[in-house]
Motif scaffolding. Structure first.
Motif, PDB file in Angstrom:
ATOM      1  N   ALA A  97       0.837  -1.196   0.000  1.00 26.61           N
ATOM      2  CA  ALA A  97       0.000   0.000   0.000  1.00 26.61           C
ATOM      3  C   ALA A  97       0.871   1.244   0.000  1.00 26.61           C
ATOM      4  O   ALA A  97       2.017   1.214   0.449  1.00 26.61           O
ATOM      5  CB  ALA A  97      -0.906  -0.002   1.227  1.00 26.61           C
ATOM      6  N   HIS A  98       0.291   2.326  -0.514  1.00 25.73           N
ATOM      7  CA  HIS A  98       0.985   3.618  -0.459  1.00 25.73           C
ATOM      8  C   HIS A  98       0.800   4.232   0.928  1.00 25.73           C
ATOM      9  O   HIS A  98       1.722   4.812   1.484  1.00 25.73           O
ATOM     10  CB  HIS A  98       0.468   4.549  -1.556  1.00 25.73           C
ATOM     11  CG  HIS A  98       0.867   4.088  -2.922  1.00 25.73           C
ATOM     12  ND1 HIS A  98       2.127   4.294  -3.432  1.00 25.73           N
ATOM     13  CD2 HIS A  98       0.191   3.393  -3.861  1.00 25.73           C
ATOM     14  CE1 HIS A  98       2.213   3.755  -4.646  1.00 25.73           C
ATOM     15  NE2 HIS A  98       1.046   3.201  -4.920  1.00 25.73           N
ATOM     16  N   GLU A  99      -0.400   4.085   1.497  1.00 31.74           N
ATOM     17  CA  GLU A  99      -0.703   4.572   2.839  1.00 31.74           C
ATOM     18  C   GLU A  99      -1.181   3.387   3.656  1.00 31.74           C
ATOM     19  O   GLU A  99      -2.096   2.673   3.228  1.00 31.74           O
ATOM     20  CB  GLU A  99      -1.812   5.627   2.787  1.00 31.74           C
ATOM     21  CG  GLU A  99      -1.501   6.779   1.863  1.00 31.74           C
ATOM     22  CD  GLU A  99      -1.253   8.076   2.599  1.00 31.74           C
ATOM     23  OE1 GLU A  99      -1.606   8.168   3.778  1.00 31.74           O
ATOM     24  OE2 GLU A  99      -0.682   8.966   1.976  1.00 31.74           O
ATOM     25  N   VAL A 100      -0.598   3.154   4.806  1.00 35.27           N
ATOM     26  CA  VAL A 100      -0.938   1.986   5.614  1.00 35.27           C
ATOM     27  C   VAL A 100      -1.788   2.399   6.810  1.00 35.27           C
ATOM     28  O   VAL A 100      -1.385   3.235   7.606  1.00 35.27           O
ATOM     29  CB  VAL A 100       0.334   1.261   6.100  1.00 35.27           C
ATOM     30  CG1 VAL A 100      -0.027   0.117   7.030  1.00 35.27           C
ATOM     31  CG2 VAL A 100       1.138   0.763   4.912  1.00 35.27           C
ATOM     32  N   ALA A 142       1.001  -3.547  -6.069  1.00 30.47           N
ATOM     33  CA  ALA A 142       2.268  -4.275  -5.974  1.00 30.47           C
ATOM     34  C   ALA A 142       3.479  -3.355  -6.049  1.00 30.47           C
ATOM     35  O   ALA A 142       4.544  -3.681  -5.531  1.00 30.47           O
ATOM     36  CB  ALA A 142       2.349  -5.339  -7.065  1.00 30.47           C
ATOM     37  N   ALA A 143       3.319  -2.188  -6.680  1.00 29.01           N
ATOM     38  CA  ALA A 143       4.433  -1.249  -6.810  1.00 29.01           C
ATOM     39  C   ALA A 143       4.585  -0.329  -5.596  1.00 29.01           C
ATOM     40  O   ALA A 143       5.585   0.384  -5.483  1.00 29.01           O
ATOM     41  CB  ALA A 143       4.242  -0.403  -8.075  1.00 29.01           C
ATOM     42  N   ALA A 144       3.633  -0.344  -4.687  1.00 30.98           N
ATOM     43  CA  ALA A 144       3.683   0.543  -3.520  1.00 30.98           C
ATOM     44  C   ALA A 144       4.867   0.165  -2.622  1.00 30.98           C
ATOM     45  O   ALA A 144       5.273  -0.993  -2.567  1.00 30.98           O
ATOM     46  CB  ALA A 144       2.371   0.463  -2.739  1.00 30.98           C
ATOM     47  N   LYS A 174      11.261  -2.406  -1.406  1.00 33.38           N
ATOM     48  CA  LYS A 174      10.231  -1.918  -0.478  1.00 33.38           C
ATOM     49  C   LYS A 174      10.896  -1.080   0.616  1.00 33.38           C
ATOM     50  O   LYS A 174      12.072  -1.247   0.922  1.00 33.38           O
ATOM     51  CB  LYS A 174       9.447  -3.082   0.133  1.00 33.38           C
ATOM     52  CG  LYS A 174       8.764  -3.962  -0.908  1.00 33.38           C
ATOM     53  CD  LYS A 174       7.816  -3.181  -1.781  1.00 33.38           C
ATOM     54  CE  LYS A 174       7.135  -4.058  -2.813  1.00 33.38           C
ATOM     55  NZ  LYS A 174       6.329  -3.290  -3.755  1.00 33.38           N
ATOM     56  N   GLN A 175      10.103  -0.168   1.217  1.00 33.13           N
ATOM     57  CA  GLN A 175      10.649   0.749   2.225  1.00 33.13           C
ATOM     58  C   GLN A 175      10.308   0.361   3.660  1.00 33.13           C
ATOM     59  O   GLN A 175      11.094   0.594   4.574  1.00 33.13           O
ATOM     60  CB  GLN A 175      10.161   2.171   1.947  1.00 33.13           C
ATOM     61  CG  GLN A 175      10.679   2.716   0.643  1.00 33.13           C
ATOM     62  CD  GLN A 175      10.098   4.077   0.306  1.00 33.13           C
ATOM     63  OE1 GLN A 175       9.326   4.663   1.069  1.00 33.13           O
ATOM     64  NE2 GLN A 175      10.461   4.589  -0.851  1.00 33.13           N
TER      65      GLN A 175
END
Length: 163
Positions: free
Chosen positions: A65-68, A83-85, A121-122
């Motif tokens: 997700a972009h925002e969790v 998938a790209a988040a 991933k970050q």
């Protein structure tokens, strides 16, 4: 200890994963077979299975997700999954009860983290019960807060790893 083998889940793994899930989780906290099938179909890169001597004994599944918002139950349905988040949300970390207590969960988690790091991933987010907070802390996760989620009628704690 025999050496575990890791791979992405296949659609044919869904029923075995479901059997492990319902054997390891209490009550309503286990994912349904339909949810497991959806997670394998929609994000196989985030669905790691562990085999021991050609038997599937555990798995980790996730979405991105972009925002969790960990307390958002829609996350478990992969609503908003991209998938790209950069942020990974773990839904299940499960070892067949017959193989628990032997360090397999730690090995599986390390493999998963390495794969997510290599994928660029970050962060990795998860929720766990209080009894597992120390386990995840040893794995490198930081404690965030008690979760407002009441998933499965249980109390949860949010954890975060920055990659």
């Amino acid at each position: 200890m025999p050496e575990p083998v890791f791979r992405q889940a296949l659609p044919s793994d869904a029923e075995r994963c479901y059997a492990i899930e319902i054997g390891a989780y209490e009550g309503d906290e286990a994912a349904t077979l339909a949810k497991i099938r959806t997670r394998i179909e929609q994000y196989p890169q985030g669905f790691l299975v562990m085999e021991l001597e050609e038997q599937l004994i555990g798995f980790i599944n996730s979405g991105c997700a972009h925002e969790v918002v960990m307390s958002d139950e829609a996350v478990k349905e992969l609503v908003g999954h991209d998938a790209a988040a950069p942020n990974v949300v773990i839904m299940s970390v499960v070892i067949d009860p017959l193989f628990q207590g032997r360090g397999y969960a730690s090995v599986m988690m390390k493999t998963f983290v390495d794969q997510m790091r290599q994928a660029g991933k970050q962060t990795i987010h998860l929720m766990c019960k209080e009894r597992h907070v120390a386990l995840y802390a040893r794995q490198g996760y930081g404690y965030v807060r008690p979760s407002p989620s009441g998933h499965g009628g249980m109390s949860w704690h949010e954890m975060l790893m920055v990659l």
